[in-house]
Design a protein around this motif. Structure first.
Motif, mmCIF file in Angstrom:
data_model
loop_
_atom_site.group_PDB
_atom_site.id
_atom_site.type_symbol
_atom_site.label_atom_id
_atom_site.label_comp_id
_atom_site.label_asym_id
_atom_site.label_seq_id
_atom_site.Cartn_x
_atom_site.Cartn_y
_atom_site.Cartn_z
ATOM 1 N N ILE A 212 -5.508 4.339 7.027
ATOM 2 C CA ILE A 212 -4.912 3.552 5.948
ATOM 3 C C ILE A 212 -3.764 2.741 6.533
ATOM 4 O O ILE A 212 -2.880 3.280 7.207
ATOM 5 C CB ILE A 212 -4.396 4.444 4.803
ATOM 6 C CG1 ILE A 212 -5.545 5.251 4.199
ATOM 7 C CG2 ILE A 212 -3.710 3.595 3.732
ATOM 8 C CD1 ILE A 212 -6.632 4.415 3.556
ATOM 9 N N LEU A 213 -3.796 1.418 6.278
ATOM 10 C CA LEU A 213 -2.729 0.529 6.714
ATOM 11 C C LEU A 213 -1.867 0.174 5.510
ATOM 12 O O LEU A 213 -2.376 0.084 4.386
ATOM 13 C CB LEU A 213 -3.308 -0.753 7.312
ATOM 14 C CG LEU A 213 -3.839 -0.716 8.744
ATOM 15 C CD1 LEU A 213 -4.879 0.372 8.958
ATOM 16 C CD2 LEU A 213 -4.416 -2.058 9.125
ATOM 17 N N GLY B 253 0.440 2.881 0.280
ATOM 18 C CA GLY B 253 -0.439 3.280 1.368
ATOM 19 C C GLY B 253 -0.057 4.634 1.946
ATOM 20 O O GLY B 253 -0.931 5.429 2.319
ATOM 21 N N ALA B 254 1.244 4.907 2.041
ATOM 22 C CA ALA B 254 1.704 6.190 2.564
ATOM 23 C C ALA B 254 1.232 7.333 1.675
ATOM 24 O O ALA B 254 0.769 8.377 2.160
ATOM 25 C CB ALA B 254 3.227 6.183 2.657
ATOM 26 N N ALA C 21 8.510 5.249 3.795
ATOM 27 C CA ALA C 21 7.057 5.450 3.790
ATOM 28 C C ALA C 21 6.660 6.567 4.752
ATOM 29 O O ALA C 21 5.802 7.407 4.432
ATOM 30 C CB ALA C 21 6.343 4.152 4.149
ATOM 31 N N LEU C 22 7.255 6.586 5.942
ATOM 32 C CA LEU C 22 6.946 7.648 6.892
ATOM 33 C C LEU C 22 7.351 9.013 6.343
ATOM 34 O O LEU C 22 6.618 10.007 6.496
ATOM 35 C CB LEU C 22 7.670 7.393 8.216
ATOM 36 C CG LEU C 22 7.186 6.194 9.041
ATOM 37 C CD1 LEU C 22 8.070 6.026 10.278
ATOM 38 C CD2 LEU C 22 5.729 6.344 9.444
ATOM 39 N N ALA C 23 8.505 9.076 5.674
ATOM 40 C CA ALA C 23 8.962 10.345 5.102
ATOM 41 C C ALA C 23 8.009 10.825 4.007
ATOM 42 O O ALA C 23 7.661 12.017 3.942
ATOM 43 C CB ALA C 23 10.380 10.185 4.544
ATOM 44 N N VAL C 24 7.578 9.901 3.141
ATOM 45 C CA VAL C 24 6.651 10.256 2.067
ATOM 46 C C VAL C 24 5.319 10.723 2.649
ATOM 47 O O VAL C 24 4.747 11.739 2.211
ATOM 48 C CB VAL C 24 6.432 9.046 1.130
ATOM 49 C CG1 VAL C 24 5.234 9.266 0.202
ATOM 50 C CG2 VAL C 24 7.690 8.780 0.311
ATOM 51 N N TYR C 25 4.816 9.991 3.620
ATOM 52 C CA TYR C 25 3.526 10.339 4.227
ATOM 53 C C TYR C 25 3.571 11.744 4.831
ATOM 54 O O TYR C 25 2.675 12.570 4.606
ATOM 55 C CB TYR C 25 3.185 9.302 5.298
ATOM 56 C CG TYR C 25 1.988 9.659 6.158
ATOM 57 C CD1 TYR C 25 0.716 9.797 5.602
ATOM 58 C CD2 TYR C 25 2.143 9.853 7.533
ATOM 59 C CE1 TYR C 25 -0.375 10.127 6.403
ATOM 60 C CE2 TYR C 25 1.057 10.172 8.336
ATOM 61 C CZ TYR C 25 -0.203 10.311 7.768
ATOM 62 O OH TYR C 25 -1.279 10.642 8.548
ATOM 63 N N GLY D 17 -6.909 -2.070 4.787
ATOM 64 C CA GLY D 17 -5.753 -2.588 4.072
ATOM 65 C C GLY D 17 -6.086 -2.891 2.623
ATOM 66 O O GLY D 17 -7.242 -3.135 2.279
ATOM 67 N N ARG D 18 -5.049 -2.898 1.810
ATOM 68 C CA ARG D 18 -5.213 -3.113 0.360
ATOM 69 C C ARG D 18 -5.002 -4.572 -0.029
ATOM 70 O O ARG D 18 -5.479 -5.012 -1.078
ATOM 71 C CB ARG D 18 -4.191 -2.224 -0.351
ATOM 72 C CG ARG D 18 -4.135 -2.328 -1.858
ATOM 73 C CD ARG D 18 -3.102 -1.338 -2.357
ATOM 74 N NE ARG D 18 -2.796 -1.489 -3.764
ATOM 75 C CZ ARG D 18 -1.578 -1.487 -4.265
ATOM 76 N NH1 ARG D 18 -0.528 -1.372 -3.458
ATOM 77 N NH2 ARG D 18 -1.369 -1.594 -5.569
ATOM 78 N N ALA D 19 -4.291 -5.336 0.796
ATOM 79 C CA ALA D 19 -4.014 -6.739 0.479
ATOM 80 C C ALA D 19 -5.236 -7.594 0.777
ATOM 81 O O ALA D 19 -6.099 -7.202 1.564
ATOM 82 C CB ALA D 19 -2.820 -7.225 1.280
ATOM 83 N N PRO D 20 -5.338 -8.787 0.178
ATOM 84 C CA PRO D 20 -6.493 -9.647 0.454
ATOM 85 C C PRO D 20 -6.434 -10.361 1.794
ATOM 86 O O PRO D 20 -7.440 -10.864 2.271
ATOM 87 C CB PRO D 20 -6.454 -10.664 -0.689
ATOM 88 C CG PRO D 20 -5.017 -10.727 -1.086
ATOM 89 C CD PRO D 20 -4.482 -9.333 -0.890
ATOM 90 N N GLY D 21 -5.239 -10.417 2.428
ATOM 91 C CA GLY D 21 -5.119 -11.150 3.684
ATOM 92 C C GLY D 21 -5.270 -12.640 3.493
ATOM 93 O O GLY D 21 -5.732 -13.342 4.386
ATOM 94 N N SER D 22 -4.870 -13.124 2.319
ATOM 95 C CA SER D 22 -5.052 -14.540 2.000
ATOM 96 C C SER D 22 -4.198 -14.892 0.799
ATOM 97 O O SER D 22 -3.545 -14.040 0.199
ATOM 98 C CB SER D 22 -6.526 -14.824 1.688
ATOM 99 O OG SER D 22 -6.925 -14.101 0.533
#
Length: 339
Positions: A165-166, A172-173, A197-201, A107-112
């Motif tokens: 990739i999450l 992310g997509a 996002a699913l369409a782009v991915y 994941g790209r976020a810090p989770g915090s």
């Protein structure tokens, strides 16, 4: 039928400890394995009184060591908090101990929050290096002769560890598509951009050595009980948890309540229900109908189930009923293909 998997944050419930939460996680993973769930993923969060999976790699090792066949991994490791080399070594170690069973979701976020991010020694003012860090991490898993690198991840070098990739946005997509990696969308708490996002991915996906065609996993909250009323009551624990986070007062998971109107305003209710709208809560019949709609709508290749329930036995029972729903959907799909 598409595979069903489990996402767990090792919830610490009110009046209990992280020790018991982690023991419950292992017990739940063993239960999920018996029910033929595909994966069991743990998530990295920090400074959260109700989450015991902060040291995610350690918990993955604990779960993998106590199970035999189910895949175990991260959903995810928040890569900006870590050196790519350290994560390569950690997951190289896990793969060496439990070969063929380890997944690495990133994941790209810090989770915090911001203060916790500083305590994690993150550079909050520099550029976003997540794409470069993912590529660097991939290189550590390549055989040394393929990349001729001076720094090796040992263990890690030459190991085949699936990277995911999450995400909860288009970023992310796009990255998963560009790198040819499987993609998991966090629709269980941030569903707004899911379909786009699913369409782009799928549209921009480029085949890679890891993956020939797009593979999308969709996260959904699923709480099943004998009746719709009981399942909705169990779901109030999660609603209370989200409400507390939105108020900036994160706490341990609270027991379910009979009437949420005593706890939130109309504005707060709208916000929480919007965030959690990608949920299938109810009796097995209700859950089956809702999951069938979600699978049809998203064309997901896999579902990953978040099932936060205060009572551990009720949580296990929810997963049992959900597995029965999965099998019923498979039968339904098979019969439809023969018709």
């Amino acid at each position: 039928m598409i595979p069903f998997s489990i996402l767990d944050l090792s919830p610490i419930v009110a009046g209990n400890t992280a020790t018991q939460a982690l023991r419950n996680t292992l017990n739940l993973a063993q239960h999920a394995e018996k029910l033929n769930y595909n994966r069991y993923w743990l998530a990295e969060h920090h400074n959260m009184p109700g989450v015991a999976s902060a040291a995610t790699s350690v918990v993955i090792g604990y779960v993998a060591g106590g199970t035999k066949t189910i895949r175990v991994g991260s959903g995810g490791i928040m890569l900006p908090n870590h050196s790519p080399l350290v994560i390569a070594e950690q997951f190289g170690t896990l793969e060496s101990l439990y070969p063929g069973r380890i997944d690495l979701g990133l994941g790209r976020a810090p989770g915090s929050d911001q203060m916790t991010a500083r305590a994690l020694r993150r550079n909050l003012t520099g550029p976003d290096t997540f794409p470069q860090d993912v590529v660097e991490l991939q290189q550590y898993f390549q055989p040394d002769e393929d990349v001729n690198q001076f720094i090796q991840a040992v263990p890690g070098n030459g190991l085949n560890i699936p990277i995911w990739i999450l995400g909860s946005s288009l970023f992310g997509a796009q990255l998963a598509a560009a790198l040819g990696l499987p993609y998991a969308f966090a629709s269980h708490f941030a569903p707004n951009d899911l379909m786009q996002a699913l369409a782009v991915y799928r549209a921009k996906f480029k085949p890679s050595n890891q993956l020939e065609k797009p593979y999308a996993m969709v996260a959904v909250n699923v709480i099943a009980a004998d009746t719709d009323r009981e399942a909705e009551r169990l779901f109030t624990s999660m609603k209370l948890q989200f409400l507390a986070i939105r108020r900036g007062k994160a706490r341990q998971m609270q027991p379910p309540v009979d009437n949420m109107d005593e706890f939130w305003s109309e504005f707060e209710q709208a916000g929480v229900e919007q965030a959690l709208r990608f949920s299938a809560v109810g009796s097995p019949e209700t859950v089956q109908r809702k999951l069938a709609d979600i699978i049809d709508q998203t064309k997901a290749d896999e579902l990953i189930i978040s099932a936060p329930v205060f009572d551990h036995e009720a949580r296990k029972y929810s997963l049992t009923l959900t597995a029965q729903v999965r099998d019923a959907l498979a039968t339904q799909q098979s019969e439809a293909s023969l018709a």
